[in-house]
Design an enzyme around this catalytic site. Structure first.
Site, PDB file in Angstrom:
ATOM      1  N   PRO A  72      -2.290  -2.618   6.620  1.00 42.65           N
ATOM      2  CA  PRO A  72      -3.419  -2.010   7.334  1.00 42.65           C
ATOM      3  C   PRO A  72      -4.715  -2.111   6.533  1.00 42.65           C
ATOM      4  O   PRO A  72      -4.734  -1.840   5.329  1.00 42.65           O
ATOM      5  CB  PRO A  72      -2.964  -0.565   7.516  1.00 42.65           C
ATOM      6  CG  PRO A  72      -1.476  -0.663   7.599  1.00 42.65           C
ATOM      7  CD  PRO A  72      -1.111  -1.747   6.616  1.00 42.65           C
ATOM      8  N   CYS A  73      -5.777  -2.492   7.238  1.00 42.10           N
ATOM      9  CA  CYS A  73      -7.011  -2.849   6.538  1.00 42.10           C
ATOM     10  C   CYS A  73      -8.140  -1.844   6.710  1.00 42.10           C
ATOM     11  O   CYS A  73      -9.244  -2.058   6.223  1.00 42.10           O
ATOM     12  CB  CYS A  73      -7.503  -4.208   7.043  1.00 42.10           C
ATOM     13  SG  CYS A  73      -7.909  -4.214   8.816  1.00 42.10           S
ATOM     14  N   GLN A  74      -7.895  -0.724   7.415  1.00 40.79           N
ATOM     15  CA  GLN A  74      -9.002   0.181   7.740  1.00 40.79           C
ATOM     16  C   GLN A  74      -9.747   0.686   6.515  1.00 40.79           C
ATOM     17  O   GLN A  74     -10.941   0.942   6.574  1.00 40.79           O
ATOM     18  CB  GLN A  74      -8.485   1.366   8.561  1.00 40.79           C
ATOM     19  CG  GLN A  74      -8.048   1.000   9.966  1.00 40.79           C
ATOM     20  CD  GLN A  74      -6.585   0.594  10.032  1.00 40.79           C
ATOM     21  OE1 GLN A  74      -5.960   0.287   9.018  1.00 40.79           O
ATOM     22  NE2 GLN A  74      -6.016   0.579  11.229  1.00 40.79           N
ATOM     23  N   PHE A  76     -10.249  -0.989   3.784  1.00 43.41           N
ATOM     24  CA  PHE A  76     -10.929  -2.074   3.090  1.00 43.41           C
ATOM     25  C   PHE A  76     -12.117  -2.621   3.868  1.00 43.41           C
ATOM     26  O   PHE A  76     -13.094  -3.077   3.297  1.00 43.41           O
ATOM     27  CB  PHE A  76      -9.958  -3.239   2.849  1.00 43.41           C
ATOM     28  CG  PHE A  76      -8.792  -2.890   1.985  1.00 43.41           C
ATOM     29  CD1 PHE A  76      -8.972  -2.334   0.732  1.00 43.41           C
ATOM     30  CD2 PHE A  76      -7.496  -3.128   2.412  1.00 43.41           C
ATOM     31  CE1 PHE A  76      -7.887  -2.029  -0.084  1.00 43.41           C
ATOM     32  CE2 PHE A  76      -6.405  -2.835   1.614  1.00 43.41           C
ATOM     33  CZ  PHE A  76      -6.608  -2.276   0.371  1.00 43.41           C
ATOM     34  N   SER A  77     -12.016  -2.620   5.190  1.00 42.43           N
ATOM     35  CA  SER A  77     -12.956  -3.340   6.032  1.00 42.43           C
ATOM     36  C   SER A  77     -14.396  -2.878   5.864  1.00 42.43           C
ATOM     37  O   SER A  77     -14.684  -1.689   5.776  1.00 42.43           O
ATOM     38  CB  SER A  77     -12.549  -3.183   7.505  1.00 42.43           C
ATOM     39  OG  SER A  77     -13.518  -3.758   8.350  1.00 42.43           O
TER      40      SER A  77
END
Length: 306
Positions: A72-74, A76-77
């Site tokens: 899951p990238c939330q 980092f984005s």
């Protein structure tokens, strides 16, 4: 080949392996979203679902040849709050590291979004390889910039296929060659102000739709938008709220626009037409926004046969 896919989603990894001609003996998937699991099992019924990644016991698995995943990238984005590893979802990256160390597969692949250099450095140090940057625009009609950490041999980037947004539309017209990147919230749709000023939420315009500055509530500096979207022109992709039904939303003026349909989003991600049609359109948008561009990953997997 035995494959373990973490954060498997709708199993884009399995699609990519299939497209690359890789024979899979067992495909184990760690996923908790029931809608994504439903789509996976409809298309790949032999998939072994393991559930929550934090509960995966490496001792219960056979020898794994390749570990894949896009944690899951939330956190980092750049589009989010950039909490990095303080975000509980991004901490799941360490589950990937845990299983990589325990299973010691011959190959591994981790995908993630553009992020701050310090976060990239943490991932690079943990995995021991430098990331490869690939924009999905090379193989699809979508600008989707992603990093791939892998030890799979790759001699070159994917060939540019020259696909433009107008090539994948069911109907309508766009003002650009490549769509804005779709995300898990694309199901909410977009508006002209967000589209033109924030460069988000791809839109599709009707044949005779006219975009007027006053109608869209845009500032004077966007006066160049006073133009007609000609049938032969190229423009941005929009999402249709009702899936395959093209029901344009009307702004205060004469502007007619819509979001991309689920089918068009499948094409942006180079997923087979209708692959996700086992669930509601809202869920289709979410999993497609979270998914991989299959042809990019398939190109990487081509190194498995080298």
């Amino acid at each position: 080949m035995n494959v373990l896919s973490l954060f498997d989603g709708m199993s884009c990894g399995q699609l990519a392996l299939q497209r690359a001609g890789i024979q899979v003996e067992n495909y184990f998937a760690a996923e908790i979203d029931k809608y994504a699991i439903k789509v996976t099992q409809a298309n790949f019924p032999s998939t072994v679902q393991l559930g929550d990644v934090t509960a995966v016991d490496p001792d219960s698995l056979p020898d794994i040849d390749i570990l894949i995943g896009g944690s899951p990238c939330q956190g980092f984005s750049f589009a989010g709050k950039q909490l990095n590893f303080d975000d509980p979802r991004s901490k799941l990256f360490w589950e990937y590291v845990r299983l990589l160390k325990a299973l010691k597969p011959k190959y591994f692949l981790l995908e993630n979004v553009k992020m701050k250099k310090e976060s990239m450095d943490v991932i690079t140090k943990a995995l021991g390889v430098e990331p490869i940057f690939i924009n999905s625009s090379r193989v699809s009609a979508q600008n989707r910039q992603r990093y791939y950490w892998t030890n799979i041999p790759m001699e070159s980037l994917p060939e540019d296929k020259g696909i433009v947004l107008s090539d994948i539309l069911e109907d309508g017209h766009v003002d650009r060659d490549k769509s804005h990147c779709i995300d898990a919230n694309y199901f909410k749709g977009g508006n002209l102000k967000s589209y033109f000023e924030k460069h988000r939420r791809q839109l599709v315009f009707s044949r005779d739709g006219m975009c007027h500055v006053g109608d869209a509530g845009l500032s004077d500096k966007y006066a160049y938008l006073n133009r007609v979207y000609h049938p032969d022109g190229k423009g941005p992709s929009l999402v249709a709220s009702d899936g395959g039904h093209l029901q344009p939303k009307i702004s205060k003026g004469t502007t007619e626009y819509r979001k991309l349909t689920p089918l068009e989003c499948e094409r942006l991600q180079t997923v087979p037409d209708g692959y996700t049609d086992h669930v509601s359109n809202t869920q289709r948008y979410k999993m497609l926004g979270n998914g991989w561009t299959v042809d990019v990953v398939s190109h990487i997997f081509g190194g498995l046969t080298a």
